[in-house]
Design a protein around this motif. Structure first.
Motif, mmCIF file in Angstrom:
data_model
loop_
_atom_site.group_PDB
_atom_site.id
_atom_site.type_symbol
_atom_site.label_atom_id
_atom_site.label_comp_id
_atom_site.label_asym_id
_atom_site.label_seq_id
_atom_site.Cartn_x
_atom_site.Cartn_y
_atom_site.Cartn_z
ATOM 1 N N VAL A 64 0.408 -0.916 0.017
ATOM 2 C CA VAL A 64 0.507 -0.186 0.445
ATOM 3 C C VAL A 64 1.166 1.071 0.041
ATOM 4 N N LEU A 65 0.584 2.145 -0.899
ATOM 5 C CA LEU A 65 1.459 3.480 -1.290
ATOM 6 C C LEU A 65 0.508 4.130 0.093
ATOM 7 N N GLY A 66 1.571 5.898 0.555
ATOM 8 C CA GLY A 66 1.605 6.441 0.953
ATOM 9 C C GLY A 66 0.760 7.194 0.674
ATOM 10 N N ALA A 67 -0.346 8.530 1.289
ATOM 11 C CA ALA A 67 -0.316 9.511 0.084
ATOM 12 C C ALA A 67 0.087 10.885 0.680
ATOM 13 N N GLY A 68 -1.347 11.866 1.638
ATOM 14 C CA GLY A 68 -0.775 12.908 2.232
ATOM 15 C C GLY A 68 -0.741 12.066 4.045
ATOM 16 N N ARG A 69 -0.731 13.224 4.760
ATOM 17 C CA ARG A 69 -0.819 13.194 6.113
ATOM 18 C C ARG A 69 -1.323 14.777 7.052
ATOM 19 N N LEU A 70 -1.788 14.555 8.047
ATOM 20 C CA LEU A 70 -2.591 15.445 8.555
ATOM 21 C C LEU A 70 -1.325 15.764 10.075
ATOM 22 N N ARG A 71 -0.652 17.178 10.156
ATOM 23 C CA ARG A 71 0.341 17.176 11.277
ATOM 24 C C ARG A 71 -0.190 17.244 12.610
ATOM 25 N N ASN A 72 0.044 16.465 13.517
ATOM 26 C CA ASN A 72 -0.029 17.164 15.188
ATOM 27 C C ASN A 72 -1.082 17.403 15.518
ATOM 28 N N ALA A 73 -1.908 15.940 14.789
ATOM 29 C CA ALA A 73 -3.620 15.564 15.219
ATOM 30 C C ALA A 73 -3.793 15.808 16.349
ATOM 31 N N PRO A 74 -4.123 16.824 17.156
ATOM 32 C CA PRO A 74 -4.169 17.056 18.823
ATOM 33 C C PRO A 74 -5.265 15.646 19.325
ATOM 34 N N LEU A 82 -3.297 -11.960 3.187
ATOM 35 C CA LEU A 82 -1.291 -11.855 3.006
ATOM 36 C C LEU A 82 -0.760 -11.163 2.864
ATOM 37 N N PRO A 83 0.390 -10.926 4.027
ATOM 38 C CA PRO A 83 1.632 -9.769 4.215
ATOM 39 C C PRO A 83 1.126 -8.727 4.010
ATOM 40 N N VAL A 84 1.464 -7.571 4.696
ATOM 41 C CA VAL A 84 0.967 -6.165 4.253
ATOM 42 C C VAL A 84 2.864 -5.882 4.405
ATOM 43 N N LEU A 85 2.837 -5.052 3.316
ATOM 44 C CA LEU A 85 3.730 -3.718 3.344
ATOM 45 C C LEU A 85 3.258 -2.686 3.392
ATOM 46 N N ALA A 86 3.818 -1.329 4.007
ATOM 47 C CA ALA A 86 3.057 0.350 3.773
ATOM 48 C C ALA A 86 4.625 0.761 3.640
ATOM 49 N N PRO A 114 8.476 9.249 8.518
ATOM 50 C CA PRO A 114 8.186 8.984 8.004
ATOM 51 C C PRO A 114 6.664 8.839 7.842
ATOM 52 N N LEU A 115 5.932 8.591 6.453
ATOM 53 C CA LEU A 115 4.433 8.149 6.412
ATOM 54 C C LEU A 115 4.005 7.005 6.597
ATOM 55 N N ALA A 116 4.639 5.567 6.327
ATOM 56 C CA ALA A 116 4.988 5.093 6.758
ATOM 57 C C ALA A 116 4.901 4.543 7.954
ATOM 58 N N PRO A 138 -2.041 -6.549 10.850
ATOM 59 C CA PRO A 138 -0.864 -6.254 11.074
ATOM 60 C C PRO A 138 0.439 -6.017 9.801
ATOM 61 N N VAL A 139 1.390 -5.345 9.987
ATOM 62 C CA VAL A 139 1.991 -4.988 9.081
ATOM 63 C C VAL A 139 3.146 -5.677 8.744
ATOM 64 N N LYS A 140 3.718 -6.369 7.940
ATOM 65 C CA LYS A 140 5.092 -7.103 8.385
ATOM 66 C C LYS A 140 6.486 -5.738 8.151
ATOM 67 N N TRP A 141 6.034 -5.064 6.921
ATOM 68 C CA TRP A 141 6.850 -4.682 6.186
ATOM 69 C C TRP A 141 6.606 -3.266 5.789
ATOM 70 N N THR A 142 7.748 -2.109 6.868
ATOM 71 C CA THR A 142 7.740 -0.372 6.599
ATOM 72 C C THR A 142 8.560 0.128 4.880
ATOM 73 N N GLU A 143 8.401 0.652 4.857
ATOM 74 C CA GLU A 143 9.676 1.160 3.187
ATOM 75 C C GLU A 143 9.384 2.888 3.188
ATOM 76 N N ASP A 144 10.700 3.217 4.960
ATOM 77 C CA ASP A 144 10.527 4.848 5.332
ATOM 78 C C ASP A 144 11.403 5.293 4.440
ATOM 79 N N LYS A 145 11.325 4.759 3.303
ATOM 80 C CA LYS A 145 12.715 6.370 2.629
ATOM 81 C C LYS A 145 12.653 6.504 1.335
ATOM 82 N N SER A 146 10.989 6.546 1.020
ATOM 83 C CA SER A 146 11.569 6.878 -0.202
ATOM 84 C C SER A 146 10.718 8.240 -0.522
#
Length: 251
Positions: free
Chosen positions: A82-92, A120-124, A137-139, A153-161
């Protein structure tokens, strides 16, 4: 922000509406009463009006979504990416942590559904997209949402892209270390064609699982009226069209 991504962000702002149309209108003003000036001014206003309507956005979105093949079966797939998109910063409401935005959340929700159906196992996949030390990282936010909100569950996290091409590159490195060759790829429908190109370039077999089909409903008279959502969707669709052209030229 990654230097290459900074350049892309600048070009995106320059080329896409509304800034590009304001720029053309400004050039039209400089040309004064000349025919080209009147044409630029009138054309800019007319095109801005069109792109602010849901109908105008539909014209750009529907062909992109038609390129996205809906998920039917995982077949012999070995993992879900699953590919990341955007984020909401500092959600209170989440203790000041960053959380996925609504586009990312739609992707995560569909990922959870597919995981329940297939096991199936998940990679974020998603990096920081920022050079600031306090920006995670978004992941990481994706992983929290999947595990805490969707019990997935998330088996792998790709956090460099920093972009889709790097999503594919770094995810492929992780997956191939685990002997995984065939994946189910989750992203929104307008982004899927470009994402599939990037992952196939890395030598992976891709089963597409697009979500967020925004241009499948029937148009109404209200869709001919301008609104902010129409412009947002048109902007996103135009960005994907430019991205597809760039990926075909590059790859």
């Amino acid at each position: 922000m990654h230097p290459g991504d900074l350049a892309i962000t600048f070009l995106r702002t320059l080329l896409l509406p509304p800034f590009s149309l304001f720029l053309f209108y400004g050039i039209g003003l400089l040309l004064g009463k000349r025919s080209y000036g009147r044409l630029l001014r009138g054309g800019s206003i007319a095109l801005l009006f069109l792109l602010c309507t849901q109908a105008g956005a539909w014209l750009l979105m529907r062909p992109l979504e038609n390129l996205a093949v809906p998920f039917k079966s995982a077949g012999n797939a070995q993992a879900i990416v699953v590919l990341g998109a955007g984020r909401l910063r500092n959600a209170p409401e989440y203790g000041g942590r960053d959380i996925p935005d609504y586009i990312a959340l739609a992707r995560l929700r569909y990922t959870a559904k597919l995981h329940r159906e297939t096991g199936l196992p998940v990679l974020a996949s998603g990096g920081a997209a920022s050079s600031q030390a306090d920006v995670e990282p978004l992941a990481y936010g994706m992983r929290r949402a999947l595990q805490e909100d969707f019990a997935t569950p998330v088996k792998w996290t790709e956090d460099k892209s920093y972009n889709t091409a790097e999503n594919a590159e770094y995810s492929a490195q992780i997956l191939k270390q685990s002997g995984i060759q065939r994946i189910v790829l989750v992203t929104d429908a307008m982004h899927m064609y470009r994402a599939r190109i990037a992952f196939e370039k890395q030598g992976l077999d891709v089963i597409t699982a697009p979500t967020m089909f925004l241009a499948q409903g029937k148009l109404t008279l209200m869709d001919l009226l301008p609104d902010a959502e129409g412009l947002r969707r048109a902007n996103y669709a135009l960005y994907e069209w430019l991205g597809i052209v760039w990926y075909h030229l590059r790859y």
